[in-house]
Design a protein around this motif. Structure first.
Motif, PDB file in Angstrom:
ATOM      1  N   GLY A   1       1.538  -5.670  15.322  1.00 20.59           N
ATOM      2  CA  GLY A   1       2.330  -5.422  14.289  1.00 20.59           C
ATOM      3  C   GLY A   1       2.190  -4.447  13.371  1.00 20.59           C
ATOM      4  N   GLY A   2       2.677  -3.918  12.209  1.00 18.47           N
ATOM      5  CA  GLY A   2       2.157  -3.246  11.107  1.00 18.47           C
ATOM      6  C   GLY A   2       2.634  -1.832  11.563  1.00 18.47           C
TER       7      GLY A   2
ATOM      8  N   SER B   1       1.035  -1.140  -0.113  1.00 26.30           N
ATOM      9  CA  SER B   1      -0.155   0.131   0.078  1.00 26.30           C
ATOM     10  C   SER B   1       0.881   1.253   0.016  1.00 26.30           C
ATOM     11  CB  SER B   1      -0.836   0.166   1.136  1.00 26.30           C
ATOM     12  OG  SER B   1       0.048  -0.245   2.297  1.00 26.30           O
TER      13      SER B   1
ATOM     14  N   ARG C   1      10.704   5.292   9.394  1.00 27.56           N
ATOM     15  CA  ARG C   1      10.637   4.736   7.911  1.00 27.56           C
ATOM     16  C   ARG C   1      11.494   5.734   7.350  1.00 27.56           C
ATOM     17  NH1 ARG C   1       9.170   0.691   5.445  1.00 27.56           N
ATOM     18  NH2 ARG C   1       8.850   1.695   3.558  1.00 27.56           N
TER      19      ARG C   1
HETATM   20  P1  AMP Z   1       3.117  -3.594   5.014  1.00 31.91           P
HETATM   21  O1  AMP Z   1       3.792  -3.874   4.189  1.00 31.91           O
HETATM   22  O2  AMP Z   1       1.863  -2.636   4.632  1.00 31.91           O
HETATM   23  O3  AMP Z   1       2.697  -4.634   6.129  1.00 31.91           O
HETATM   24  O4  AMP Z   1       4.089  -2.395   5.872  1.00 31.91           O
HETATM   25  C1  AMP Z   1       5.104  -2.930   6.542  1.00 31.91           C
HETATM   26  C2  AMP Z   1       6.040  -1.658   7.434  1.00 31.91           C
HETATM   27  O5  AMP Z   1       5.019  -1.310   8.467  1.00 31.91           O
HETATM   28  C3  AMP Z   1       7.229  -1.979   7.638  1.00 31.91           C
HETATM   29  O6  AMP Z   1       8.105  -1.556   6.718  1.00 31.91           O
HETATM   30  C4  AMP Z   1       7.317  -0.836   8.927  1.00 31.91           C
HETATM   31  O7  AMP Z   1       7.694   0.564   8.431  1.00 31.91           O
HETATM   32  C5  AMP Z   1       5.666  -0.988   9.543  1.00 31.91           C
HETATM   33  N1  AMP Z   1       5.948  -1.804  10.523  1.00 31.91           N
HETATM   34  C6  AMP Z   1       5.332  -3.174  10.545  1.00 31.91           C
HETATM   35  N2  AMP Z   1       5.534  -3.767  11.732  1.00 31.91           N
HETATM   36  C7  AMP Z   1       5.926  -2.724  12.718  1.00 31.91           C
HETATM   37  C8  AMP Z   1       6.345  -2.513  13.967  1.00 31.91           C
HETATM   38  N3  AMP Z   1       6.188  -3.596  14.794  1.00 31.91           N
HETATM   39  N4  AMP Z   1       6.728  -1.372  14.507  1.00 31.91           N
HETATM   40  C9  AMP Z   1       6.874  -0.087  13.684  1.00 31.91           C
HETATM   41  N5  AMP Z   1       6.425  -0.260  12.432  1.00 31.91           N
HETATM   42  C10 AMP Z   1       6.184  -1.498  11.945  1.00 31.91           C
END
Ligand code: AMP
Length: 545
Positions: A303-304, A186, A434
């Protein structure tokens, strides 16, 4: 000498066959659009899956074809996952929250031949149907009685299709590298990018998910995946169930709602659940206001996005539930790290304990990680140095779908995640930002996530976002955008005073803007790109840094 072990391909088909034989009576419970309390067994589920495979055949789907789904977590979506992948086609889970132009782009880009959708998503497809170039049939995931009126051409009913087919179906012998599913990222800028998983990567990822220090579920557990099945295969939970024999509860369309979740946890005796932070905040709010509890729940995975500390502390102190932060991404199937303590961490307490629990966790076997500086020099695992987080492993993508081959990975074969992180001596990784969101104030980097977490800990704050805004002396300085909880009032002075003693003085935001809502992406992340656009000319007040 030739190796002497069997060459058995790693196929999703084997998960299905394993569950049917070993856990035939284990239940799948589903909140579907036409039945809030549907339940059947693994045996019944996979019998219907074979009927569905025959139906796909009748629809003209063959090896390598792409089949789209626009659906919530329910038993029919579960059947689609297995029937599509195991018959050699690709299950393309489409996120219904995407904007119409993004939906058109990804459905055409993936070349979906047919689309299965929940009744509530029919209007979305009606709206874009004349722009879809490859889709021949639309199938509504419901019974004949519940079929909606629609202008979609070739509209079919799922239950009617299944009823016409037998449950005899010979699953094809596939190569383990046959693509099985796909999901688009996304991305907040540009077009979404497709990630194509194969059977081998999925099975290896499932083994890893099932390990004790990951999901650690057994045949006696009952899982409630609140991560949507339209986003990175619900973090693999849909495959872990049949591998381990856990009961699965699929919560349907109202899966973010605290009351629905508490009800399912209590009535179905859920032991383990996984979801994004917002879901747990909703559950906590409902528990706190209703006085209800979740006695069977042992563990939650979050997560996420960064996990607010209240989720960890309140869940443990008030409801005796352990919360584990996990990190991953669409490009990684998604598993990367999980926060499970190791021996040597038992002594942690108070602030130190919370700080350790808030980290994204340690690398799961199968995923290699490193952090590097701008010149690609590897940085130490000392918990202080932060740099670009890179990963490698058998369930990490090697290229995006239809991208020019060899353009996604770095020359040395690592995938740059786009996250900035530290890794400590114990191997625990913590996301600081990020890459695109980090605020560069003078020569120093300020973590927008740290500032957001601190703001969200304030009892009056519902959600916050921190962005870098142009500053003539420091290049960029942090601006805090705050959405207050309903009925609350606050002031810039009150919010900024909250930061004192909690973060370095020079990193405290220069200003606060109160907003009604913050923009989110289709997967619930704050759209920083949009905020940066909106506030690009924002004049910060004079502040001593
Ligand atoms: P997606 O591909 O949409 O699942 O998003 C992945 C991104 O979500 C990762 O590269 C992180 O920037 C963020 N993300 C996932 N897990 C965490 C977490 N536990 N803490 C902070 N950011 C996270």
């Amino acid at each position: 000498m030739k190796d002497l072990m069997m060459d058995t391909p790693l196929l999703i088909t084997s998960l299905m066959e394993h569950a049917e034989r070993n856990f035939p009576t284990r239940e799948i419970v589903s909140v579907s659009s036409d039945n809030p309390n549907f339940r059947y067994t693994y045996k019944e589920a996979f019998t219907r899956t074979r009927q569905l495979a025959n139906a796909l055949n009748s629809l003209g789907i063959s090896l390598g074809d792409h089949v789209g789904t626009l659906a919530w977590n329910d038993h029919r979506h579960f059947e689609l996952y297995y029937a599509i992948s195991c018959s050699g086609a690709v299950c393309h889970t489409v996120n219904p929250r995407l904007f119409p132009e993004q939906l058109v782009y990804i459905i055409n880009h993936a070349e979906d031949q047919v689309i299965f959708c929940d009744p509530m998503f029919v209007p979305i497809l009606e709206n874009i149907q004349d722009q879809l170039t490859t889709t021949k049939h639309f199938i509504v995931l419901t019974s004949e009685e519940q079929m909606p009126e629609s202008s979609l051409p070739g509209l079919l009913c799922y239950e009617t299709l299944l009823a016409q087919e037998t449950s005899d179906f010979d699953w094809p012998d596939l190569d383990e590298r046959t693509p099985c599913s796909m999901c688009y990222t996304s991305g907040t800028t540009g077009n979404p990018k497709g990630v194509l998983y194969h059977h081998r990567s999925t099975i290896l990822h499932t083994y890893a998910q099932a390990m004790p220090d990951v999901f650690g579920v057994s045949a006696s557990d009952c899982i409630l995946p609140i991560v949507p099945m339209f986003h990175v295969n619900a973090w693999g939970s849909i495959y872990v169930g049949p591998m381990t024999g856990t009961k699965i509860v699929l919560p349907g369309a109202k899966m973010g709602d605290g009351e629905t979740l508490q009800h399912l946890i209590e009535t179905e005796a859920i032991t383990v659940s996984m979801g994004v932070p917002t879901v747990w905040l909703n559950l906590l709010a409902y528990l706190n206001e209703s006085g209800k509890s979740v006695p069977t729940l042992k563990r939650l995975y979050v997560g996420g996005a960064a996990c607010p500390s209240t989720v960890i502390t309140e869940m443990k102190d008030k409801y005796d539930v352990d919360v584990h932060v996990a990190w991953g991404m669409t490009e990684m199937s998604p598993l990367g790290t999980v926060n499970m303590f190791k021996p040597g961490m038992e002594h942690l307490e108070g602030e130190e304990l919370l700080e350790a629990k808030l980290k994204a966790g340690r690398g799961v076997y199968g995923v290699e990680m490193k952090i590097t500086d701008d010149e690609n020099n590897e940085l130490p695992w000392d918990g202080v140095a932060f740099g670009s987080l890179k990963v490698k492993g058998p369930w990490v993508l090697s290229d995006y779908y239809k991208a020019e081959p060899g353009t996604t990975l770095e020359d040395d074969g690592w995938f740059e995640t786009g996250d900035v992180a530290t890794i400590d001596k114990m191997g625990f990784m913590a996301i600081t930002d990020r890459t695109k969101d980090v605020i560069k104030s003078g020569g120093e980097w300020i973590s927008s996530i740290d500032l957001e977490n601190t703001a969200t800990d304030h009892p009056k704050v519902a959600e916050s976002a921190v962005i870098g805004v142009y500053h003539p002396q420091w290049t960029e300085r942090p601006l805090l955008l705050v959405q207050l909880k309903e009925g609350e009032e606050s002031s810039k002075e009150e919010i900024l005073a909250w930061y004192e003693g909690k973060v370095a003085k020079w990193s405290i935001p220069d200003d606060v803007v109160f907003v009604d809502t913050l923009p989110h992406t289709a997967t619930g992340k704050i759209q920083k790109f949009e905020l940066r656009q909106e506030y690009k000319d924002y004049k910060l007040p004079e502040v001593d840094v």
